[in-house]
Enzyme design. Structure first.
Site, PDB file in Angstrom:
ATOM      1  N   ASN A   1     147.323  22.931  48.150  1.00 35.62           N
ATOM      2  CA  ASN A   1     148.157  21.958  47.452  1.00 35.62           C
ATOM      3  C   ASN A   1     149.025  22.671  46.426  1.00 35.62           C
ATOM      4  OD1 ASN A   1     148.651  18.987  46.463  1.00 35.62           O
ATOM      5  ND2 ASN A   1     148.160  20.133  44.605  1.00 35.62           N
ATOM      6  N   GLU A   2     150.335  22.530  46.550  1.00 32.28           N
ATOM      7  CA  GLU A   2     151.319  22.965  45.546  1.00 32.28           C
ATOM      8  C   GLU A   2     151.147  24.419  45.104  1.00 32.28           C
ATOM      9  OE1 GLU A   2     151.806  20.248  42.311  1.00 32.28           O
ATOM     10  OE2 GLU A   2     152.599  18.663  43.599  1.00 32.28           O
TER      11      GLU A   2
ATOM     12  N   ASN B   1     154.788  16.866  48.649  1.00 29.70           N
ATOM     13  CA  ASN B   1     154.575  16.137  47.402  1.00 29.70           C
ATOM     14  C   ASN B   1     155.940  15.893  46.771  1.00 29.70           C
ATOM     15  OD1 ASN B   1     151.876  16.486  47.920  1.00 29.70           O
ATOM     16  ND2 ASN B   1     151.484  17.869  46.209  1.00 29.70           N
TER      17      ASN B   1
ATOM     18  N   LYS C   1     149.130   7.192  37.309  1.00 30.71           N
ATOM     19  CA  LYS C   1     149.889   6.867  38.521  1.00 30.71           C
ATOM     20  C   LYS C   1     149.104   5.994  39.502  1.00 30.71           C
ATOM     21  CE  LYS C   1     152.773  11.046  38.462  1.00 30.71           C
ATOM     22  NZ  LYS C   1     152.049  11.801  37.427  1.00 30.71           N
TER      23      LYS C   1
END
Length: 694
Positions: free
Chosen positions: A430-431, A479, A585
């Site tokens: 991820n990222e 993302n 979020k």
């Protein structure tokens, strides 16, 4: 089978009742000594102290699951306690247990765990999200109390994934612990703490399902043992397939592989939320007429693939994946979740119409995956190879120790959860970023390991960078936060269409998209806030999701989309929204008490049960008379009235939205939205006050 009966009987029961059941089982240790496999939970009567609390009287009584960060991290304290916590307790080993193998199994402890028995070091596990197991057979004292000490360290470690993350690194033994007893010849529990049984689906369609059962056998004796192994599949209580093999297990074998194939004709398929049908498979080890061991596993028969132009297909039929992301934590308890907490999360997902989930950013509990199986939710499971996002430090250090740890955690994830039919994707990162140590070669290595471990599922990733890392895994995802971290939602459409046009064979999805919202912060007009400010009005999150879903739902080449996030979650370093320490979020508040307006927008789009919802109800005071009212509904027509007088009737558009122009009257105004579907009438009410004009 004592193990499965005990575990199922204890699910959801009080700790005090579990203590009595444990005492009952120990009183009948003679019976346990003859059983094929026994699981004894030891979740109560632990004494906890921090490593700096050195006095003998230090500590407090705790029950598992437990974390020491539920208060400090969730209060928004960025330097929350990260260090060593000590857990200790005793357990008696009856003489009747001689001749059995004795193990201790941890479902999860974060992040480095060292186990001591009677003062002697037993072993270490590095990684905070997988299960792990140690054998105690030759280390216990029979007929006496044995002392356990578990030292858990959640401090930063440069050789343990994850290095960074936009979430809290809770410390503690935050999942359950149990003793396990087996016979000398057994299905090995030592293959990365897996069940030791792998149900590999080689061919599945509506006519026939072929399954290869890989069984890892162990023999602790110094002689070769001849045994027979049966594999039996059940539909309910009816046996639908059975195969048996006789095999000689070598002396001192630890992981001797045996493969037994079987076939089910006209199989009942696992068909997502529509029909999540699960068979059960029992693998039994026999020596003559004596049952030595038995392991039961779920079997959900399904096939799936991803088309670069048309998206995800389950059992040959197109299935749009309406997904969310989920962290394994919540208010007050951090990551020390109970089964009831997990069940509530799944219930809230299904009520909203979720049929896919990304369990971010690490392996979650076996019970979580089990609930996804039962609910029919297509699942993306991933290792904690996490980049920094918008923060400092790096997610990758090119050291041999770090590389080895990532490989270990990937193998743990795949082997422990291999048989869950809900899992269709193994997530590898991820990222991540390219600067400094470049992770591309390591990602390739992980991808090869995932394929070698499991050639039946797809690898994937969550990227926010251009370049080589996006072309390694079988499928990939982005993302994107267009309309929250700068820009506008329209740039999402531009980005996706450009990516698809330039790389038409790249199978892409949205792994994250979302915007912050506080239910305590309301505004009667639409203004885009600054993400790092203390003002996160709810209506901007609602607008964000309306615009983003409009883009996503009209792009069939996306194989899935995953809202970030299903629930608000703790991130101690965040200073924004209505309080520090929270990433807001979520579509549901951290305590699961309040569903935000955007939740109902997706419910209108993703469910068929008649519903109507007026957005903005928490904004109870308006400064302007002229206002726009959003109503979400999956019915064919919605009627809106103001103070008992009809305003208009509108058909929802193709994203289930009706937009009404309304002029509020001075004082209190009552809006009522009604709709009818299949003879069922639904209604929602909103009351707002128009402020007196100066």
């Amino acid at each position: 089978m004592i193990m499965s009966t005990y575990h199922k009987f204890n699910h959801g029961r009080s700790p005090s009742l579990q203590r009595w059941l444990l005492l009952f089982s120990l009183l009948f240790c003679g019976l346990i000594a003859q059983a094929e496999r026994t699981l004894i939970p030891i979740n109560d009567n632990w004494k906890f102290r921090f490593s700096h609390e050195v006095h003998k009287e230090s500590g407090q009584q705790v029950s598992l699951p437990h974390t020491w960060n539920a208060m400090d991290a969730l209060s928004g304290k960025p330097d929350y306690k990260r260090g060593i916590g000590n857990y200790s307790r005793s357990f008696r080993v009856p003489m009747a247990w001689k001749g059995r193998r004795i193990f201790i199994r941890f479902e999860g402890a974060n992040a480095v765990t060292d186990l001591f028995l009677n003062g002697k070091h037993v072993g270490e596990h590095r990684g905070g999200y997988g299960a792990f197991i140690f054998e105690l057979t030759d280390l216990v004292t029979y007929g006496a109390e044995n002392k356990l000490l578990v030292r858990v360290n959640n401090a930063e470690q440069l050789d343990v994934m994850p290095l960074v993350g936009d979430f809290n690194f809770y410390g503690g033994i935050y999942r359950e612990v149990a003793l396990m007893l087996t016979n000398d010849v057994c299905i090995s529990p030592l293959d990365y703490a897996s069940p030791g049984v792998y149900l590999r689906q080689t061919k599945v369609d509506d006519r026939q399902a072929d399954v290869h059962t890989d069984i890892m056998l162990a023999n602790r004796t110094d002689k070769t043992q001849e045994i027979s192994v049966t594999v039996e599949a059940f539909s309910g209580e009816k046996a639908v397939a059975k195969q048996q093999k006789t095999v000689k297990v070598s002396a001192h074998a630890t992981l001797q592989k045996l493969t037994i194939p079987f076939t089910i004709l006209q199989p009942h398929l696992w068909n997502g939320t529509q029909d999540p049908y699960i068979y059960k498979v029992k693998v039994c080890v026999w020596q003559g007429k004596t049952l030595l061991d038995e392991v039961e596993q779920p079997l959900g028969l399904r096939s799936f693939h991803v088309d670069p132009a048309r998206g995800f297909f389950l059992n040959g039929r197109h299935l749009p994946l309406h997904g969310v992301c989920r962290h394994q934590e919540r208010a007050l308890v951090g990551n020390a979740l109970t089964p009831q907490d997990i069940e509530e999360d799944v219930r809230l997902m299904r009520e909203m119409g979720v049929n896919a989930v990304r369990l971010a950013h690490y392996p979650q509990s076996a019970y979580t995956y089990e609930q996804m199986d039962r609910a029919g939710i297509v699942t993306w499971a991933e290792i904690p190879f996490v980049g920094p996002g918008g923060y400092a430090d790096k997610g990758f250090v090119d050291s041999e120790a770090f590389r080895a740890n990532g490989k270990q955690q990937l193998r743990e994830l795949i082997r422990q959860h291999f048989n869950h039919p809900s899992i269709c994707f193994w997530g590898l990162f991820n990222e991540l970023k390219y600067d400094g140590d470049n992770p591309v070669d390591y990602i390739k290595e992980l991808n090869n390991i995932a394929h070698a471990e499991d050639n039946t599922r797809l690898t994937t990733c969550a990227s926010n960078q251009d370049g080589d890392m996006n072309f390694i895994t079988d499928v990939m995802a982005w993302n994107r936060y267009d309309g929250w971290y700068g820009s506008t939602p329209s740039t999402l459409a531009t980005f996706l269409d450009k990516m698809h046009a330039e790389h038409p064979q790249l199978r892409i999805a949205l792994s994250e998209y979302g915007a912050g919202a506080s239910v305590r912060q309301q505004q009667d007009s639409l203004r885009q806030p600054r993400p790092n400010s203390w003002w996160h009005p709810e209506n901007w999150q609602t607008f964000y999701h309306i615009r983003n879903w409009d883009i996503i739902s009209h792009r069939p080449y996306l194989w899935g989309s995953f809202v970030w996030n299903m629930f608000d979650f703790g991130a101690a370093h965040r200073t924004e929204g209505d309080r520090p320490g929270i990433n807001d979020k979520g579509l549901v508040t951290h305590d699961r008490h309040i569903k935000k307006d955007a939740y109902y927008f997706y419910k209108a789009n993703w469910t068929t049960e008649p519903m109507v919802f007026i957005a903005g109800k928490r904004c109870t005071r308006h400064e302007k008379a002229e206002t726009e009212v959003w109503v979400f509904s999956n019915c064919s027509e919605v009627a809106l009235s103001l103070n008992g007088k009809p305003i208009a009737s509108l058909a929802p558009n193709d994203i289930s939205l009706c937009t009404f122009r309304v002029t509020l009257q001075p004082g209190l105004n009552r809006l009522v939205a009604t709709a009818v579907k299949e003879g069922k009438r639904v209604e929602d009410v909103c009351e707002v006050e128009l402020a007196d004009r100066p």
